[in-house]
Scaffold this active site. Structure first.
Site, PDB file in Angstrom:
ATOM      1  N   VAL A  89      59.103  -1.004  41.992  1.00  0.00           N
ATOM      2  CA  VAL A  89      60.272  -0.571  42.740  1.00  0.00           C
ATOM      3  C   VAL A  89      60.065   0.874  43.194  1.00  0.00           C
ATOM      4  O   VAL A  89      59.702   1.735  42.403  1.00  0.00           O
ATOM      5  CB  VAL A  89      61.556  -0.657  41.889  1.00  0.00           C
TER       6      VAL A  89
ATOM      7  N   ASP B  41      69.778 -11.750  31.044  1.00  0.00           N
ATOM      8  CA  ASP B  41      69.032 -10.594  30.532  1.00  0.00           C
ATOM      9  C   ASP B  41      69.864  -9.325  30.685  1.00  0.00           C
ATOM     10  O   ASP B  41      69.405  -8.319  31.191  1.00  0.00           O
ATOM     11  CB  ASP B  41      67.684 -10.464  31.249  1.00  0.00           C
TER      12      ASP B  41
END
Ligand SMILES: *[C@@H]1O[C@H](CO)[C@@H](O)[C@H](O)[C@H]1NC(C)=O
Ligand SMILES: *[C@@H]1O[C@H](CO)[C@@H](O)[C@H](O)[C@H]1NC(C)=O
Ligand SMILES: *[C@@H]1O[C@H](CO)[C@@H](O)[C@H](O)[C@H]1NC(C)=O
Length: 381
Positions: A76, A187
């Protein structure tokens, strides 16, 4: 008996949906021949297509200095568009386009998941081998960065912490009840809760999901547990059964971590217990819940709310999924000062050491084939 369509949070598969849409839109755009109209500044709801060159420029050719993090499926980067808008750019490892088209409808749905407490997907780019997702950029990192750091905790007072807890609850409620689908995050943890410039929480990594139609549930019995130890509900960790109640469990762990400033996972000893849940429950039973609070929190006038938060958290982490409240119940409990709360039963794992976060199962170990035949378990509630 209600149908629940479980959604598996599998970044690549979702990326596949998204990219298939990008691809078809790109074709349309080419056919049109003229410059495709799109707006990228803030307020619009439009899902944009980005040119690879544009993203190269925005991220200084994907330079190392721009790296924000390394996720399961790619890196990212921080970027800035020519118009000035800051973005987070997830560059996925390249794969074959196999299986992309059949997921078009589901992708449109994911792109529509929008809530103030969810990180927004702005668009994507699919050009030759490059597959890239573009998100809004959030300047203040993630919740774990603040709550587990003695010095940074001081930046978050009690009212801000309550806002964060309530914001995450609303984001989850939205995922769990959006339209007729049900998105189970699977998650949820402080590092997946990002903070905007005003420290409002935004759940990330939620929409990168594969949605199964109810017809898909025939015949697939594979079960793979993905997620992070310390936040996984016991029935999910041991049997692979996930439901909205497994997200509720993770949410309870997060509340306890926010209040105590300690990680549930790891090698810490908590009094007679080896994890935070057992410790919190014992203190609750002994009516010494104040001892759970981090030193940065002064109970004084907020003690009633703090006690309610601990009570709610303990309800969320109960061993038995059916005993846990739904996110709808939790939002009501958080917003009411008078609603009588149930006494929590014993939490899961009270005598178990939960592995530390670094040993979490990661999605990286799955091959592309695994991702397209990802497991699901269907549930009746
Ligand atoms: C990115 O790469 C191109 C071509 O290699 C080069 O012309 C340009 O200066 C580079 N930009 C930056 C910011 O490094
Ligand atoms: C959050 O981000 C804003 C904008 O970048 C900044 O002004 C503020 O100081 C940050 N807050 C914290 C607590 O880091
Ligand atoms: C799913 O099953 C229902 C009823 O059995 C059927 O009407 C529908 O067309 C099926 N959908 C798909 C996508 O196969």
């Amino acid at each position: 008996m209600l149908w629940v369509i479980p959604v598996v949070a599998v970044p690549l598969t979702a990326a596949a949906f998204i990219l298939s849409i990008c691809y078809s839109r790109r074709l349309k755009r080419k056919r049109k021949g003229s410059r495709y109209w799109r707006k990228k500044q803030g307020k619009n709801d439009e899902f944009s297509l980005f040119d690879f060159e544009e993203l190269l420029e925005a991220t200084s050719n994907f330079s190392e200095e721009n790296i924000l993090g390394q996720g399961g499926f790619g890196t990212v980067y921080k970027g800035q568009l020519r118009e000035g808008l800051e973005i987070a750019v997830k560059r996925l490892a390249s794969h074959s386009g196999q299986g992309f088209t059949e997921f078009q409808n589901e992708l449109q749905l994911i792109a529509k998941l929008q809530h103030t407490n969810l990180v927004r997907l702005l668009g994507c780019c699919s050009q030759e081998e490059e597959k890239i997702l573009v998100y809004e950029y959030l300047p203040n990192k993630s919740l774990d960065f603040f709550i587990f750091d003695e010095n940074k905790r001081a930046l978050l007072d009690w009212s801000k912490l309550v806002e964060i807890i309530e914001g995450v609850a609303h984001g989850l409620l939205y995922l769990h009840k959006h339209s007729r689908l049900l998105v189970v995050h699977r998650d949820l943890k402080p590092s997946n809760i990002l903070l905007d410039d005003e420290m409002n929480p935004k759940i990330s990594d939620f929409g990168l999901a594969k949605i199964f139609s109810s017809n898909d549930t025939e015949g697939d019995t594979t079960r793979r547990v993905v997620g992070t130890y310390g936040y996984m509900a016991p029935e999910y960790a041991s049997k692979g059964i996930f439901s909205i109640k497994s997200d509720v469990f993770s949410f309870g762990v997060i509340i306890l971590e926010i209040l105590s400033g300690k990680r549930n996972s790891g090698h810490q000893q908590f009094g007679d217990f080896i994890n935070l849940l057992g410790h919190a429950w014992q203190l609750w039973e002994e009516r010494k819940w104040i001892d759970l609070l981090d030193a940065s929190l002064v109970p004084d006038s907020h003690s009633a709310k703090m006690m309610r938060c601990i009570n709610i958290a303990l309800l969320c982490v109960q061993e038995n999924a059916v005993d846990r409240p739904t996110m709808g119940d939790i939002v009501s409990m958080l917003s009411s000062e008078t609603m009588i709360l149930d006494e929590p039963k014993q939490p899961a794992y009270i005598n178990v050491r939960v592995g530390n976060e670094e040993s979490s199962t990661t999605l990286e170990s799955y091959s592309i084939n695994d991702l397209f035949s990802i497991p699901f378990i269907h549930l009746f509630i």
